[in-house]
Design an enzyme around this catalytic site. Structure first.
Site, PDB file in Angstrom:
ATOM      1  N   LYS A   1     -16.046  -7.392   3.439  1.00  0.00           N
ATOM      2  CA  LYS A   1     -15.478  -8.729   3.439  1.00  0.00           C
ATOM      3  C   LYS A   1     -15.533  -9.291   4.879  1.00  0.00           C
ATOM      4  CE  LYS A   1     -11.831  -7.088   0.249  1.00  0.00           C
ATOM      5  NZ  LYS A   1     -10.298  -6.579   0.155  1.00  0.00           N
TER       6      LYS A   1
ATOM      7  N   SER B   1      -3.331  -7.638   2.876  1.00  0.00           N
ATOM      8  CA  SER B   1      -3.444  -7.504   4.211  1.00  0.00           C
ATOM      9  C   SER B   1      -3.998  -8.578   4.645  1.00  0.00           C
ATOM     10  CB  SER B   1      -4.679  -6.328   4.262  1.00  0.00           C
ATOM     11  OG  SER B   1      -4.023  -5.015   3.904  1.00  0.00           O
TER      12      SER B   1
ATOM     13  N   HIS C   1       0.778  -1.184   0.045  1.00  0.00           N
ATOM     14  CA  HIS C   1       0.062  -0.132   0.198  1.00  0.00           C
ATOM     15  C   HIS C   1       0.961   1.115  -0.038  1.00  0.00           C
ATOM     16  CE1 HIS C   1      -3.295  -2.613   2.288  1.00  0.00           C
ATOM     17  NE2 HIS C   1      -3.792  -2.288   1.528  1.00  0.00           N
TER      18      HIS C   1
ATOM     19  N   ARG D   1      -1.415  -5.844  -8.477  1.00  0.00           N
ATOM     20  CA  ARG D   1      -0.338  -6.809  -8.342  1.00  0.00           C
ATOM     21  C   ARG D   1      -0.251  -7.874  -9.464  1.00  0.00           C
ATOM     22  NH1 ARG D   1      -3.360  -7.696  -2.750  1.00  0.00           N
ATOM     23  NH2 ARG D   1      -4.874  -7.830  -4.184  1.00  0.00           N
TER      24      ARG D   1
HETATM   25  O1  PNS Z   1      -8.730  -2.754   0.298  1.00  0.00           O
HETATM   26  P1  PNS Z   1      -9.751  -3.164  -0.327  1.00  0.00           P
HETATM   27  O2  PNS Z   1     -10.741  -3.727   0.779  1.00  0.00           O
HETATM   28  O3  PNS Z   1      -9.447  -4.201  -1.560  1.00  0.00           O
HETATM   29  O4  PNS Z   1     -10.647  -1.960  -0.932  1.00  0.00           O
HETATM   30  C1  PNS Z   1     -12.017  -2.032  -1.605  1.00  0.00           C
HETATM   31  C2  PNS Z   1     -12.653  -0.734  -1.886  1.00  0.00           C
HETATM   32  C3  PNS Z   1     -12.685  -0.143  -0.719  1.00  0.00           C
HETATM   33  C4  PNS Z   1     -11.488   0.098  -2.651  1.00  0.00           C
HETATM   34  C5  PNS Z   1     -13.680  -1.017  -2.721  1.00  0.00           C
HETATM   35  O5  PNS Z   1     -14.455  -2.039  -1.981  1.00  0.00           O
HETATM   36  C6  PNS Z   1     -14.693   0.278  -2.512  1.00  0.00           C
HETATM   37  O6  PNS Z   1     -14.322   0.950  -3.587  1.00  0.00           O
HETATM   38  N1  PNS Z   1     -15.845   0.144  -1.781  1.00  0.00           N
HETATM   39  C7  PNS Z   1     -16.819   1.294  -1.637  1.00  0.00           C
HETATM   40  C8  PNS Z   1     -18.117   1.102  -2.277  1.00  0.00           C
HETATM   41  C9  PNS Z   1     -18.222   1.375  -3.831  1.00  0.00           C
HETATM   42  O7  PNS Z   1     -18.012   2.331  -4.133  1.00  0.00           O
HETATM   43  N2  PNS Z   1     -18.681   0.113  -4.522  1.00  0.00           N
HETATM   44  C10 PNS Z   1     -18.972   0.319  -5.723  1.00  0.00           C
HETATM   45  C11 PNS Z   1     -17.413  -0.066  -6.593  1.00  0.00           C
HETATM   46  S1  PNS Z   1     -17.620   0.041  -8.317  1.00  0.00           S
END
Ligand code: PNS
Length: 162
Positions: free
Chosen positions: A41, A128, A17, A91
């Site tokens: 999650k 993570s 990150h 990644r």
């Molecule tokens: O670290 P992560 O858990 O992989 O992050 C995922 C994250 C937070 C980037 C993604 O789940 C997100 O953007 N969630 C917000 C909800 C949202 O906008 N959903 C529609 C995405 S197209």
């Protein structure tokens, strides 16, 4: 002023990150680390405040970064903060399908562009969730997270095991 979002759960922040955040900060005037409040999650290991503290402690040398929390849609948060772009690390090819889908959805919803940075190769295996799992069972995650995060992981799992 170009503002970028680096969104994620950061539970906890890893060196992968930090690599993406530091590199983003070189390309944008300001980078907002957007820590999601309600990850879909698993249950979180660290509280929001702990995740914020660990991020803050890891980034004193990057002046144009700030940390915010959000819930709901990322594009709404982006609008509220006048963000021009989202930056994500890729990644491996396996990240690409879902990231592309999210990028296209966010573009459709709000016209916001997503920029992809290729993860530095030494971090391409890092996540993570794997760090949490390895640390939980006593594996060595030094070299994958900053020292202060490593210390907190050890402390957390020692407390859980007690
Ligand atoms: O670290 P992560 O858990 O992989 O992050 C995922 C994250 C937070 C980037 C993604 O789940 C997100 O953007 N969630 C917000 C909800 C949202 O906008 N959903 C529609 C995405 S197209």
């Amino acid at each position: 002023m170009a503002i970028a979002l680096c969104p994620g759960s950061f539970d906890p922040v890893t060196l992968g990150h930090l690599d993406i955040i530091e590199r983003s900060a070189r390309h944008f005037d300001e980078v907002i680390i957007a820590v999601i409040r309600n990850p879909q999650k698993t249950q979180s290991l660290f509280s929001l405040e702990e995740r914020q503290e660990m991020l803050k402690e890891a980034l004193p040398h990057v002046g144009n970064v700030r940390i915010e929390f959000f819930k709901g849609l990322l594009v709404e948060f982006a609008k509220e903060h006048g963000a021009d772009a989202i930056v994500k690390g890729l990644r491996a090819v396996s990240d690409f399908d879902y990231e592309l889908q999210m990028a296209q959805m966010n573009q459709k919803l709000a016209g916001i562009d997503t920029f992809f940075l290729s993860t530095s190769p030494q971090y391409s295996f890092l996540s993570s969730s794997l760090v949490r799992e390895v640390a939980r069972f006593g594996g060595d995650v030094s070299g994958m997270v900053p020292k202060h995060v490593h210390d907190r992981l050890i402390e957390r799992f020692r407390a859980e095991g007690a």
